[in-house]
Motif scaffolding. Structure first.
Motif, PDB file in Angstrom:
ATOM      1  N   GLU A  34       0.854  -1.278   0.022  1.00 46.57           N
ATOM      2  CA  GLU A  34       0.115   0.101  -0.050  1.00 46.57           C
ATOM      3  C   GLU A  34       0.968   1.304   0.023  1.00 46.57           C
ATOM      4  O   GLU A  34       0.559   2.438  -0.293  1.00 46.57           O
ATOM      5  CB  GLU A  34      -0.791  -0.044   1.042  1.00 46.57           C
ATOM      6  N   SER A  35       2.139   1.174   0.278  1.00 51.39           N
ATOM      7  CA  SER A  35       2.889   2.389   0.234  1.00 51.39           C
ATOM      8  C   SER A  35       4.276   2.183  -0.765  1.00 51.39           C
ATOM      9  O   SER A  35       4.490   1.293  -1.244  1.00 51.39           O
ATOM     10  CB  SER A  35       3.713   2.561   1.699  1.00 51.39           C
ATOM     11  N   ALA A  36       4.677   3.373  -1.215  1.00 51.67           N
ATOM     12  CA  ALA A  36       5.534   3.400  -2.428  1.00 51.67           C
ATOM     13  C   ALA A  36       6.796   2.826  -1.927  1.00 51.67           C
ATOM     14  O   ALA A  36       7.361   2.078  -2.647  1.00 51.67           O
ATOM     15  CB  ALA A  36       5.639   4.931  -2.732  1.00 51.67           C
ATOM     16  N   GLY A  37       7.242   3.103  -0.542  1.00 56.42           N
ATOM     17  CA  GLY A  37       8.585   2.426  -0.139  1.00 56.42           C
ATOM     18  C   GLY A  37       8.480   0.993  -0.133  1.00 56.42           C
ATOM     19  O   GLY A  37       9.422   0.224  -0.635  1.00 56.42           O
ATOM     20  N   GLU A  38       7.169   0.392   0.409  1.00 58.07           N
ATOM     21  CA  GLU A  38       7.022  -0.927   0.388  1.00 58.07           C
ATOM     22  C   GLU A  38       6.881  -1.577  -1.138  1.00 58.07           C
ATOM     23  O   GLU A  38       7.305  -2.850  -1.272  1.00 58.07           O
ATOM     24  CB  GLU A  38       5.917  -1.428   1.270  1.00 58.07           C
ATOM     25  N   LEU A  39       6.513  -0.696  -1.957  1.00 60.08           N
ATOM     26  CA  LEU A  39       6.436  -1.385  -3.225  1.00 60.08           C
ATOM     27  C   LEU A  39       7.868  -1.352  -3.917  1.00 60.08           C
ATOM     28  O   LEU A  39       8.138  -2.299  -4.404  1.00 60.08           O
ATOM     29  CB  LEU A  39       5.586  -0.575  -4.083  1.00 60.08           C
ATOM     30  N   ASP A  40       8.648  -0.363  -3.659  1.00 55.62           N
ATOM     31  CA  ASP A  40      10.026  -0.352  -4.114  1.00 55.62           C
ATOM     32  C   ASP A  40      10.624  -1.857  -3.560  1.00 55.62           C
ATOM     33  O   ASP A  40      11.372  -2.274  -4.343  1.00 55.62           O
ATOM     34  CB  ASP A  40      10.703   0.771  -3.574  1.00 55.62           C
ATOM     35  N   ARG A  90      15.284   5.959  -9.332  1.00 49.63           N
ATOM     36  CA  ARG A  90      15.353   5.362  -8.120  1.00 49.63           C
ATOM     37  C   ARG A  90      15.649   3.919  -8.175  1.00 49.63           C
ATOM     38  O   ARG A  90      16.488   3.411  -7.386  1.00 49.63           O
ATOM     39  CB  ARG A  90      14.135   5.648  -7.363  1.00 49.63           C
ATOM     40  N   LEU A  91      15.075   3.199  -8.893  1.00 54.55           N
ATOM     41  CA  LEU A  91      15.044   1.673  -9.080  1.00 54.55           C
ATOM     42  C   LEU A  91      16.265   1.132  -9.962  1.00 54.55           C
ATOM     43  O   LEU A  91      17.085   0.044  -9.460  1.00 54.55           O
ATOM     44  CB  LEU A  91      13.846   0.788  -9.362  1.00 54.55           C
ATOM     45  N   THR A  92      16.670   2.143 -10.586  1.00 55.29           N
ATOM     46  CA  THR A  92      17.839   1.837 -11.608  1.00 55.29           C
ATOM     47  C   THR A  92      19.245   1.804 -10.466  1.00 55.29           C
ATOM     48  O   THR A  92      19.985   0.974 -10.506  1.00 55.29           O
ATOM     49  CB  THR A  92      18.243   2.847 -12.613  1.00 55.29           C
ATOM     50  N   GLU A  93      19.211   2.825  -9.592  1.00 53.77           N
ATOM     51  CA  GLU A  93      20.131   2.906  -8.605  1.00 53.77           C
ATOM     52  C   GLU A  93      20.421   1.718  -7.663  1.00 53.77           C
ATOM     53  O   GLU A  93      21.027   1.294  -7.269  1.00 53.77           O
ATOM     54  CB  GLU A  93      20.043   4.292  -7.845  1.00 53.77           C
ATOM     55  N   ARG A  94      19.119   1.492  -7.163  1.00 53.29           N
ATOM     56  CA  ARG A  94      18.835   0.459  -6.224  1.00 53.29           C
ATOM     57  C   ARG A  94      19.197  -0.909  -6.552  1.00 53.29           C
ATOM     58  O   ARG A  94      19.853  -1.640  -5.929  1.00 53.29           O
ATOM     59  CB  ARG A  94      17.400   0.509  -5.633  1.00 53.29           C
ATOM     60  N   LEU A  95      18.882  -1.164  -7.960  1.00 52.58           N
ATOM     61  CA  LEU A  95      19.059  -2.658  -8.424  1.00 52.58           C
ATOM     62  C   LEU A  95      20.273  -2.632  -9.002  1.00 52.58           C
ATOM     63  O   LEU A  95      21.039  -3.899  -9.035  1.00 52.58           O
ATOM     64  CB  LEU A  95      17.963  -2.949  -9.703  1.00 52.58           C
ATOM     65  N   GLY A  96      21.074  -1.657  -9.411  1.00 53.12           N
ATOM     66  CA  GLY A  96      22.244  -1.869 -10.031  1.00 53.12           C
ATOM     67  C   GLY A  96      22.002  -2.286 -11.734  1.00 53.12           C
ATOM     68  O   GLY A  96      22.984  -2.633 -12.197  1.00 53.12           O
TER      69      GLY A  96
END
Length: 314
Positions: A34-40, A90-96
């Motif tokens: 339900e939250s953006a952070g949790e979806l990330d 954001r996800l590009t940085e997080r996932l590499g």
């Protein structure tokens, strides 16, 4: 190069590792948070688990929402927590890994064009029949998005002036008459207006919603009222196909989404109505109308193939 596709819907997040020919090697899923952070976090966990021990080169996201024209942000999704959210960076940085973003209907259309029912088509339209109507248009293999990234919005064409109310705020939208939701609504209206026997009547009398799946199962079992509802659905779909043909003149139309599983019940009727309704009938070539081949995996496959194609171009 292997890629991971992630199909993010209102109830679930599905992910898969996909080969260049569209073959799914492994898949996983989770409930949509339900939250953006949790979806990330959910996307990162699914991708991390699937990529472990594999040579994955990119990640594609298929999202049930409005994607900005630059395909870097999710502007809005009625059932998603992302709002004007730059998820790609954001996800590009997080996932590499490089991340590519696409609307879920476009991803499904891309998959059907590359390795499914629309393979080889010059102008292909996907009509995804589910809770509402999703749609995608591909011209010479490229997704057409419109000026602001939301085309083609077929489900909200007004087909009945002052008709059934739609969650979009309008009345009489096509998806109110030609979707899984519409099947249930039409059945309820017919039950209320008649005393005909139907196995669906018990559900209606308990004040429980009649679903599209209920109607399809009853029609397959020979229920006369359900059969009438499905026939009417086929007529609406045929009218929709005529509209699609008049505007886009495709050579292939693919019928996807959950309701496509019941295509044998209504597709022939829809083809006949389309042939009767289209402008210039009898004096023009008609599009081939085919059921989708990839089922519920179309979104993840399309997202993965999209990510691979984008990575190869950069």
């Amino acid at each position: 190069m292997l890629t991971v596709g992630v199909d993010i819907g209102g109830t679930s997040v599905r992910a898969a590792v996909v080969e260049p020919d569209g073959t799914v090697l492994a898949e996983a899923s989770a409930a949509t948070p339900e939250s953006a952070g949790e979806l990330d976090d959910t996307v990162a966990e699914l991708v991390g688990d699937l990529a472990a021990g594999r040579s994955v080169g990119a990640v594609g996201l298929a999202v049930a929402g409005f994607v900005d024209p630059d395909r870097r942000s999710v502007a809005f999704g009625a059932h998603l927590p992302w709002r004007d959210d730059a998820v790609v960076d954001r996800l590009t940085e997080r996932l590499g890994l490089p991340v590519v973003l696409e609307h879920d209907a476009n991803a499904a259309g891309l998959a059907e064009h590359r390795v499914g029912a629309a393979a080889g088509a010059t102008v292909a339209v996907l009509v995804a029949l589910g809770t509402g109507i999703g749609a995608a248009l591909l011209v010479d293999g490229a997704v057409y998005r419109g000026a602001y990234g939301v085309a083609p919005e077929l489900g909200h064409l007004t087909v009945v002036r002052g008709g059934r109310p739609c969650p979009c705020g309008k009345h009489g939208c096509l998806e109110r008459y030609c979707s899984g939701t519409a099947l249930g609504r039409s059945a309820e209206e017919l039950i209320a207006a008649s005393e005909d026997f139907s196995v669906l009547r018990a559900t209606w009398e308990r004040a429980e919603p009649v679903t599209g799946r209920d109607v399809a199962r009853a029609a397959e079992a020979g229920d006369a009222l359900a059969r009438r509802v499905v026939d009417e659905f086929g007529e609406w779909l045929g009218q929709a196909l005529a509209l699609v043909a008049d505007v886009f003149d495709p050579d292939v139309v693919v019928i996807g989404g959950e309701v496509s599983a019941s295509a044998p019940l209504y597709l022939d009727r829809a083809r006949r109505r389309y042939a009767d309704e289209v402008t210039g009938t009898g004096h023009r070539r008609l599009a081939e109308v085919r059921p989708a081949m990839l089922g519920g995996r179309a979104g993840v496959i399309g997202a993965a193939l999209d990510a691979r194609e984008r990575a190869q171009r950069t």
